[in-house]
Motif scaffolding. Structure first.
Motif, PDB file in Angstrom:
ATOM      1  N   TYR A  27     -16.535  26.753  58.985  1.00  0.00           N
ATOM      2  CA  TYR A  27     -16.534  26.721  60.444  1.00  0.00           C
ATOM      3  C   TYR A  27     -17.923  27.189  60.865  1.00  0.00           C
ATOM      4  CZ  TYR A  27     -14.822  27.353  65.259  1.00  0.00           C
ATOM      5  OH  TYR A  27     -14.624  27.294  66.620  1.00  0.00           O
ATOM      6  N   LYS A  57     -16.207  21.069  53.356  1.00  0.00           N
ATOM      7  CA  LYS A  57     -16.431  20.309  54.586  1.00  0.00           C
ATOM      8  C   LYS A  57     -17.073  21.232  55.620  1.00  0.00           C
ATOM      9  CE  LYS A  57     -14.018  16.847  52.883  1.00  0.00           C
ATOM     10  NZ  LYS A  57     -14.635  15.624  52.464  1.00  0.00           N
ATOM     11  N   ALA A 112     -17.320  21.986  59.874  1.00  0.00           N
ATOM     12  CA  ALA A 112     -16.775  21.724  61.209  1.00  0.00           C
ATOM     13  C   ALA A 112     -17.497  22.618  62.202  1.00  0.00           C
ATOM     14  CB  ALA A 112     -15.281  22.004  61.235  1.00  0.00           C
ATOM     15  N   ASP A 113     -17.872  22.036  63.322  1.00  0.00           N
ATOM     16  CA  ASP A 113     -18.564  22.788  64.368  1.00  0.00           C
ATOM     17  C   ASP A 113     -17.633  23.236  65.482  1.00  0.00           C
ATOM     18  OD1 ASP A 113     -21.169  22.605  63.200  1.00  0.00           O
ATOM     19  OD2 ASP A 113     -21.306  20.534  63.907  1.00  0.00           O
ATOM     20  N   SER A 114     -16.353  22.847  65.407  1.00  0.00           N
ATOM     21  CA  SER A 114     -15.405  23.192  66.466  1.00  0.00           C
ATOM     22  C   SER A 114     -13.987  23.181  65.896  1.00  0.00           C
ATOM     23  CB  SER A 114     -15.499  22.184  67.609  1.00  0.00           C
ATOM     24  OG  SER A 114     -15.056  20.907  67.162  1.00  0.00           O
ATOM     25  N   GLU A 129     -11.647  21.448  67.155  1.00  0.00           N
ATOM     26  CA  GLU A 129     -11.252  20.035  67.162  1.00  0.00           C
ATOM     27  C   GLU A 129     -11.637  19.364  65.844  1.00  0.00           C
ATOM     28  OE1 GLU A 129     -13.084  21.476  69.724  1.00  0.00           O
ATOM     29  OE2 GLU A 129     -11.297  21.732  70.987  1.00  0.00           O
ATOM     30  N   GLU A 130     -12.838  19.659  65.353  1.00  0.00           N
ATOM     31  CA  GLU A 130     -13.279  19.086  64.062  1.00  0.00           C
ATOM     32  C   GLU A 130     -12.453  19.643  62.914  1.00  0.00           C
ATOM     33  OE1 GLU A 130     -17.520  19.257  63.467  1.00  0.00           O
ATOM     34  OE2 GLU A 130     -17.911  18.264  65.382  1.00  0.00           O
ATOM     35  N   GLN A 163      -9.239  17.759  62.774  1.00  0.00           N
ATOM     36  CA  GLN A 163      -9.406  16.423  62.205  1.00  0.00           C
ATOM     37  C   GLN A 163      -9.489  16.462  60.677  1.00  0.00           C
ATOM     38  OE1 GLN A 163     -12.874  14.867  64.159  1.00  0.00           O
ATOM     39  NE2 GLN A 163     -11.833  14.659  66.125  1.00  0.00           N
ATOM     40  N   LEU A 164      -9.978  17.561  60.123  1.00  0.00           N
ATOM     41  CA  LEU A 164     -10.129  17.679  58.670  1.00  0.00           C
ATOM     42  C   LEU A 164      -8.850  18.082  57.959  1.00  0.00           C
ATOM     43  CD1 LEU A 164     -13.633  19.412  58.538  1.00  0.00           C
ATOM     44  CD2 LEU A 164     -13.092  17.066  57.823  1.00  0.00           C
TER      45      LEU A 164
END
Length: 175
Positions: A132, A163, A165-167, A169-170, A173-174
């Motif tokens: 994150y 992976k 993720a910047d948010s 929400e991301e 999705q993952l």
């Protein structure tokens, strides 16, 4: 889903990390996820557990005996799974969790990220780690991984196991 959160137990860090961590804890609870974490009553560990509990969620603390003996176990632990040391803690976290999210942290967090990722690379599991990337916190680690891959030191693509993720929400999705 059981989401293991790796993160700092330090208090003297960017206050925005606490705000974003609270959002993650609320999101997890609101979406029916359980938080698995280190069970310490400090820093981002305490923050994510408190936010999860206050939003009606459930937590599992994997707590080394030395932490329990020093009285640093969080009041927000629903299920306390004691362990002997950090190696046991990481194994229990892997056994208990479906996915791992790394928030800002230091040596311990980095150790946890790479223990999970390296275990996946040789086939012990197929669980992913999500960095994150709050405020670009993991940018330097990502650059290092890209450099190591470019030098042929990583077989395959490290992004199969780790992976970014910047948010929230991301992250969603993952999952």
């Amino acid at each position: 889903m059981k989401i293991c959160v790796f993160c700092s137990a330090n208090q003297q860090i960017d206050p925005e990390f606490f705000t974003l961590t609270e959002e993650l804890g609320r999101w997890a609870a609101e979406n029916g996820h359980t938080i698995v974490y280190g069970g310490v009553n400090q820093g981002l560990m305490e923050c994510v557990a408190k936010a999860t509990k206050e939003a009606g969620g459930h937590t599992i603390g994997i707590v080394p005996m030395i932490v329990e003996e020093s009285g640093r176990i969080s009041d927000y632990v629903d299920v306390d799974i004691p362990c002997d040391n950090l190696s046991d803690r990481k194994q229990l976290m892997m056994d208990q969790s479906d996915v791992f999210i790394a928030l800002p942290g230091g040596i311990g967090t980095i150790d946890e990220i790479f223990t999970v990722a390296s275990s996946a690379t040789i086939g012990y599991h197929q669980k992913k780690v999500i960095l994150y990337n709050m405020k670009g916190f993991w940018d330097s680690l990502i650059a290092l991984l890209n450099d190591l891959q470019g030098k042929g030191m990583i077989r395959g693509d490290w992004q199969q196991y780790i992976k970014k993720a910047d948010s929230i929400e991301e992250i969603n999705q993952l999952l």
